[in-house]
Design a protein around this motif. Structure first.
Motif, PDB file in Angstrom:
ATOM      1  N   ASP A 114      16.998  58.831  49.491  1.00  0.00           N
ATOM      2  CA  ASP A 114      17.517  59.673  48.410  1.00  0.00           C
ATOM      3  C   ASP A 114      17.382  58.967  47.058  1.00  0.00           C
ATOM      4  N   ARG A 123      12.046  58.787  41.490  1.00  0.00           N
ATOM      5  CA  ARG A 123      10.723  59.388  41.242  1.00  0.00           C
ATOM      6  C   ARG A 123      10.864  60.691  40.454  1.00  0.00           C
ATOM      7  N   ASP A 124      11.885  61.446  40.777  1.00  0.00           N
ATOM      8  CA  ASP A 124      12.136  62.662  39.995  1.00  0.00           C
ATOM      9  C   ASP A 124      12.465  62.308  38.540  1.00  0.00           C
ATOM     10  N   ALA A 125      13.253  61.268  38.379  1.00  0.00           N
ATOM     11  CA  ALA A 125      13.649  60.861  37.025  1.00  0.00           C
ATOM     12  C   ALA A 125      12.434  60.417  36.211  1.00  0.00           C
ATOM     13  N   GLU A 184      13.869  58.950  45.910  1.00  0.00           N
ATOM     14  CA  GLU A 184      13.481  60.300  45.507  1.00  0.00           C
ATOM     15  C   GLU A 184      14.014  60.623  44.107  1.00  0.00           C
ATOM     16  N   ILE A 185      15.279  60.291  43.902  1.00  0.00           N
ATOM     17  CA  ILE A 185      15.900  60.560  42.601  1.00  0.00           C
ATOM     18  C   ILE A 185      15.152  59.804  41.495  1.00  0.00           C
ATOM     19  N   TYR A 207       9.707  52.226  39.755  1.00  0.00           N
ATOM     20  CA  TYR A 207       8.547  52.993  40.181  1.00  0.00           C
ATOM     21  C   TYR A 207       8.949  53.982  41.279  1.00  0.00           C
ATOM     22  N   LEU A 248      24.325  62.583  40.260  1.00  0.00           N
ATOM     23  CA  LEU A 248      23.509  62.655  41.466  1.00  0.00           C
ATOM     24  C   LEU A 248      24.109  61.708  42.490  1.00  0.00           C
ATOM     25  N   GLU A 265       9.400  61.620  36.522  1.00  0.00           N
ATOM     26  CA  GLU A 265       8.703  62.848  36.120  1.00  0.00           C
ATOM     27  C   GLU A 265       9.459  63.585  35.027  1.00  0.00           C
ATOM     28  N   ALA A 266      10.776  63.623  35.188  1.00  0.00           N
ATOM     29  CA  ALA A 266      11.588  64.394  34.245  1.00  0.00           C
ATOM     30  C   ALA A 266      11.911  63.609  32.979  1.00  0.00           C
ATOM     31  N   LYS A 267      11.473  62.341  32.959  1.00  0.00           N
ATOM     32  CA  LYS A 267      11.759  61.463  31.824  1.00  0.00           C
ATOM     33  C   LYS A 267      13.262  61.428  31.517  1.00  0.00           C
ATOM     34  N   GLN A 268      14.051  61.223  32.557  1.00  0.00           N
ATOM     35  CA  GLN A 268      15.494  61.184  32.413  1.00  0.00           C
ATOM     36  C   GLN A 268      16.014  59.795  32.771  1.00  0.00           C
TER      37      GLN A 268
END
Lengths: 407, 194, 264
Positions: free
Chosen positions: A11, A17-19, A14-15, A139, A4, A21-24
């Protein structure tokens, strides 16, 4: 693996926060020059920060510089040199130690590693010159700490915590460092004919004098090939003097006085040779472009002679080549073979010395997965370290396990 | 030393004295270190502020400070470490006169806000304590302060160590640990998901 | 100044808490009578005052550990205090808390010239460190103007500076290690006589944490040999602007300037 590439702080947030949610999990990479340090990186995706580059603000008269995290160190050095300034902590360029092209590191990487060069005992490490930052926490929130002035005690000193954290606490996006006028001149007193114990004692006397020493190293014959400016064949001790030219003769005289008890100086290196020699000392040049395990041992300087003697007589640690910096407070030691049992043997020799630590700076992936590259922490301190990590990165997204298990 | 003298002369100094003995050097510094007691003779009480500013903004800050002095009708003397931009304005007031302490504190807050406005910070060496606690939100964003308080939670979950200092709001650690749930558009869809 | 509202139950239970604290620190180490508590009601920010529930003066790390564990269990607040010279009210007491004073932990434990450091208890004064090492031509660099009185423990809490900080930094830049008692009573060591300890730089955040992260019971500081020649220049300027320009140019020129001040 997915990579990414954010181009803005938003950005990055955002990444993250996505991580969440995606537990990545994310591996933070600037230029990638320090990937060989610490536990082997293991993450679900790579967060490539290389586009977050460029100097944001530089005010030579204010002695501060602000840059995006992945600004190449070479760019910073060149810019500062134009104004007769430098980073006083002499960040080592260890790229070649990890088999990368020299000069490939970034400012954010240097701060995240935290190392200081030969001036460490006198002018501090990265932590001491790291004034402020902007970052994204685990966070997914952008936050900042510190400031853009040299003298500041407002709030907790989070830049100290970020220095050396190897990106485990947050994604640095912008950093502010203190810059200082580069020393007007430099010279190096070279001593020969001393054994290690006498050499460390001589360096101690020099550092304890009014000569204001800013470098004190001991180089055995085995590493001298990396120092063409130095006499070959026998162990040398080096003492560096820096500052305004008119102050040097009297300081040189002070030095000659305290060294008279040990040996007569063999040689005095001028500016150009001194620059080359101390850069090589900082950058662990004798160990460049190789793959054998490399240890960085920090300890009370006066303990160094006993430690190197004990290590030399320990047959379980084979093929040792090393040198001392910081007047003995830092030992660089390269050993043969990628043997886990060497780590235990080496650390055992330090166990009785409070404040001594051994870090495996280079080793193959198997070795770095078998033994803890960083000196293991006492259980109470490890628990506290994990609690701190959890307060910055509660989901363990950033460089998971890079420093310790769970950190 | 000679160089400093030359720079001083270029900048229009009116006098230069170089200490020739250690006793004289200490005497010069005694003048600086006695600045605070000297103020004590000018005014019954004083508040000592401690902001830091970028050095280049000093003339501007001194001018604005004079304006603030006029606005609050209270005198201020300046002692500072000009080398590092750390200012110690001393606000002179009389605690015996009702309202003067409050005015002095308001004046002090205005000075510190001025320091932040020009790119500086609230405190260079005295600490935040209770004195500058309520100004922390002027220098820091809420997210900055929350992250600092989270660090405290790693050390002192129950909040028994020196509560009420530094941070304008007392937060419970459980609240600080809550994640603000994010339900926006995903801009990085290639992030692998379970 | 609005402080967190005190817990009336803790105040009502004062006698029990004082007895428990006396079991940890016997004799005169616990002060609870109102008149004597008055001496602790403020620090150098005298505009604000508050009497604490009690003052506890420990002599050992073990006592500090037991006190913190007790307070953490009962909810009693802890306000650490060195010499009480804070100008920002860092040791203003709380009505439902104790003041933890370090006046009795005031010994220089070790001076180690070979490793250029000193190990001291937190109640040693700033100048006390220099006094312990000056016979060999050494000194401790941070020199806040209260250095005769202020304590090293307080210096660590506030990350105190001084007139030499341009060249030698604040307390944090001269601090090698601490013994730190955490609120649960556990004791950790951060840093030591070697530099660059492993892991996160927790020492770096404890410095300047204003007594909010833990209680320091032992401090290792770096000591420096005094330079051979120190001169002071006293330069008069007709205007502040000219003085400021001179300061900027001098520093940019890289002179070995340690400090520049402007008395009034």
């Amino acid at each position: 693996m997915t990579t990414l590439t954010p181009t803005t702080v938003e950005d990055v947030a955002e990444i993250v926060r996505d991580a969440i949610e995606a537990k990545q999990t994310l591996e933070l990479v600037g230029s990638g020059s320090r990937r060989g340090y610490g536990r082997v990186p293991q993450a679900d995706a790579t967060l490539d920060l290389s586009t977050l580059s460029g100097v944001v603000a530089y005010e030579p008269a204010e002695l501060v510089l602000t840059a995006r995290q992945a600004t190449p160190m070479a760019e910073i050095r060149a810019l500062l040199a134009q104004h007769g300034q430098s980073l006083a902590f002499e960040p080592p360029d260890l790229s070649a130690v990890w088999g990368r092209p020299r000069g490939s590191g970034t400012l954010g990487g240097a701060l995240s590693l935290g190392f200081g060069g030969p001036r460490r005992p006198y002018a501090g490490a990265a932590r001491d010159h790291f004034l402020g930052f902007k970052a994204v926490n685990g966070y997914g929130e952008a936050f900042g700490a510190g400031g853009r002035v040299v003298k500041n005690v407002t709030g907790f000193d989070l830049p100290k915590l970020m220095a050396g954290a190897m990106g485990t606490l947050g994604v640095l996006t912008e950093v502010t460092v203190k810059v200082l006028p580069a020393p007007q001149t430099v010279e190096t007193v070279v001593l020969t004919g001393l054994d290690p114990a006498r050499a460390v004692a001589a360096l101690s006397a020099a550092q304890n004098s009014a000569a204001q020493v800013t470098g004190a190293a001991v180089l055995p014959p085995q590493v001298l090939a990396a120092f063409p400016d130095l006499p070959d064949g026998e162990m040398v001790a080096l003492i560096r003097l820096e500052g305004v030219a008119p102050s040097l003769p009297s300081r040189r005289a002070v030095l000659a006085d305290v060294l008279a008890h040990f040996t007569a100086p063999t040689e005095l290196l001028g500016e150009a040779a001194s620059e080359r020699v101390w850069t090589a000392v900082a950058d662990a040049a004798p160990f460049a472009d190789a793959s054998r395990p490399l240890w960085r041992i920090t300890l009370p300087p006066a303990s160094a002679p006993d430690v190197i003697m004990a290590l030399a007589y320990d047959d379980s640690i084979g093929g040792q080549r090393g040198y001392l910096d910081w007047g003995g407070g830092l030992i660089w030691l390269e050993v043969d073979g990628q043997h886990p049992e060497q780590a235990a043997a080496l650390r055992a020799h330090l166990a009785a010395i409070p404040g001594a630590n051994a870090t495996l700076v280079r080793g193959d992936a198997a070795l770095r997965s078998t033994i803890p590259p960083l000196q293991p922490l006492e259980p109470g301190l490890l628990a506290l370290t994990r609690r701190v990590k959890a307060q910055f990165d509660p989901h363990g997204l950033f460089n998971p396990g890079r420093l310790y298990e769970g950190v | 030393m000679i160089e400093v003298e030359a720079i001083a002369k270029r900048n229009g100094c009116v006098s230069v004295r170089v200490s020739t003995t250690e006793a004289e050097r200490l005497a010069f510094w005694a003048g600086r270190k006695a600045a605070f007691p000297a103020i004590g003779r000018l005014s019954p009480d004083y508040l000592c502020m401690d902001g830091t500013i970028p050095r280049g903004r000093l003339p501007e800050v001194l001018t604005k400070m004079a304006e603030l002095s006029e606005k609050h009708g209270m005198r201020v003397a300046n002692v500072f470490h000009a080398g590092d931009g750390n200012l110690h304005p001393l606000i002179m007031y009389d605690a015996g006169i009702p309202g003067q302490l409050e005015t002095a504190e308001e004046f002090g807050a205005d000075i510190l806000k001025l320091c932040v406005d020009v790119g500086g910070v609230l405190t260079g060496e005295h600490g935040v304590g209770i004195e500058k606690r309520d100004l922390m939100e002027y220098q820091f964003e809420q997210a900055d302060l929350e992250q600092q308080q989270r660090l405290k939670c790693a050390f002192d979950e129950e909040g028994v160590l020196n509560p009420g200092k530094v941070f304008p709001k007392l937060c419970r650690c459980a609240e600080l640990g809550r994640v603000h749930v994010h339900r926006g558009q995903t801009r990085f869809p290639d992030l692998p998901r379970f | 100044m609005l402080m967190p509202p005190p817990d009336p139950a803790l105040i009502a239970d004062k006698a029990r808490h004082v007895a428990a604290l006396r079991a940890i620190v016997p004799g005169e180490g616990v002060i609870d009578d109102d008149a004597a508590l008055g001496a602790y009601e403020c620090d150098a920010l005298t505009a604000h005052t508050q009497r604490p529930l009690a003052v506890v003066l420990p002599s050992t790390t073990a006592q500090v550990s037991a006190i913190l564990a007790y307070c953490n269990r009962t909810g009693l607040k802890i306000v650490p205090r060195g010499a009480g010279t804070s100008l920002s009210g860092g040791s203003l007491p709380l009505a439902d808390g104790i003041v933890l004073g370090f006046g009795k932990m005031n010994r220089v434990l070790e001076v180690d010239f070979d490793n250029r450091c000193a190990v001291v208890q937190p109640g040693v004064t700033n100048l006390g460190v220099t006094n312990a090492v000056k016979y060999r031509g050494f000194y401790y660099a941070p020199d806040p103007s209260s250095q005769i009185a202020c304590s090293i423990g307080g210096n660590v809490a506030e990350n105190s500076g001084g007139v030499h900080c341009l060249k030698y930094g604040l307390t944090t830049n001269n601090l090698l290690g601490v013994e730190l008692v955490l609120t649960d009573g556990s004791v950790v060591r951060l840093g030591g006589k070697g530099m660059d300890g492993p892991g996160l730089d927790l020492l770096g955040v404890v410095a300047g944490s204003e007594g909010m992260l833990g209680v320091v019971t032992e401090v290792t500081v770096r000591i420096l040999p005094a330079p051979e020649s120190r001169r002071a220049l006293l330069i008069g300027f007709a205007s502040v602007e000219a003085a400021g320009a001179c300061v900027a140019e001098t520093i940019a020129a890289g002179s070995a300037i340690r400090s520049m001040s402007r008395p009034c």
